[in-house]
Write an enzyme that holds these catalytic residues in place. Structure first.
Site, short mmCIF file in Angstrom:
data_model
loop_
_atom_site.label_atom_id
_atom_site.label_comp_id
_atom_site.label_asym_id
_atom_site.label_seq_id
_atom_site.Cartn_x
_atom_site.Cartn_y
_atom_site.Cartn_z
N SER A 141 0.86 -1.18 0.00
CA SER A 141 0.00 0.00 0.00
C SER A 141 0.89 1.23 0.00
CB SER A 141 -0.90 0.02 1.24
OG SER A 141 -1.53 1.28 1.40
N TYR A 154 -1.57 0.10 10.73
CA TYR A 154 -1.69 -0.39 9.34
C TYR A 154 -0.55 0.14 8.48
CZ TYR A 154 -3.37 -0.84 4.56
OH TYR A 154 -3.47 -1.12 3.21
#
Length: 241
Positions: A141, A154
């Site tokens: 990501s 995250y």
């Protein structure tokens, strides 16, 4: 063609990767934990198109379950020559909510976004090394590059995945290990917030949403390009420029 194993391969980006790898000629093993119907739907779509596919249930945060998953995929479709570590998770919270980032949240994020790709790579390494061009693609990501994202744990877990990608590229060579890092993609994580997602996506240079199929195309390119290893390919429409 060797078997491709796609974790979380029944929905979103994983689904798009499973279908793209099928169209490239690979038998596809689709792992899932809860989304049995989605995984079986992709299997049906691939088999209806003349391909070979199976759905395999596994908790990819459990090393023993991962080894059993790989053994099942090998038994049903043949050795795994392509591994796509797509399964991931997040627990949304403001980045500055330090009290919300409990030990349990950290452990969950690291288990799914870091340890699961490690377990899967280790479980498939013999097959990957025996393949003509064994290849691992981790789905990361841009949060791991920017430090921003749905939560601090995250973003950090995805940053750790960048490091794992590079270290595994050295440790497993000549097996190739790369990462594809999407920007904002409107998967089921955005359910109920699609308008906000589209608003954010419109700020990218290309002024369009990045789709699961865009990400899958990058994965397929990395799988096909035999000279690429240890790299992160950003697929975000220019969002991070």
């Amino acid at each position: 063609m060797t078997t491709a194993l796609v974790t979380g391969g029944g929905t979103g980006i994983g689904r798009a990767c499973s279908l793209a790898l099928h169209r490239a000629g690979h038998p596809v093993a689709i792992s899932y934990r809860r989304s049995a119907d989605d995984a079986e739907s992709v299997v049906d779509e691939i088999t209806a198109d003349g391909g070979r596919a199976v759905a395999v249930r596994a908790d990819v945060t459990d090393d023993a379950a991962v080894r059993a998953m790989v053994a099942s995929a090998r038994e049903q479709l043949g050795p795994v020559g392509v591994l796509v570590n797509n399964a991931g998770a997040t627990i949304p919270m403001p980045l500055d909510d330090l009290d919300g980032a409990t030990d349990d949240v950290w452990q969950q994020m690291l288990a799914v976004n870091l340890m699961a790709p490690w377990y899967c790579a280790r479980a498939t390494v013999d097959d990957l090394r025996a393949a003509d061009d064994g290849c691992v693609v981790n789905i990361g990501s841009i949060a791991g590059l920017t430090g921003n994202g749905s939560s601090l744990p995250y973003a950090v877990s995805k940053s750790a995945l960048h490091g794992l990608t590079r270290s595994l590229a050295r440790a497993l060579a000549p097996v190739r290990v790369n990462e594809v890092a999407p920007g904002l993609v409107l998967t089921r994580w955005w359910a109920g917030n699609e308008d906000r997602g589209r608003e954010l996506a419109a700020s990218a240079l290309l002024d369009r949403e990045t789709t699961p199929e865009d990400v899958a195309a990058a994965v397929l390119g990395v799988v096909a390009s035999r000279a690429i290893t240890g790299q992160t390919i950003v697929v975000d429409g220019g969002q991070t420029l």
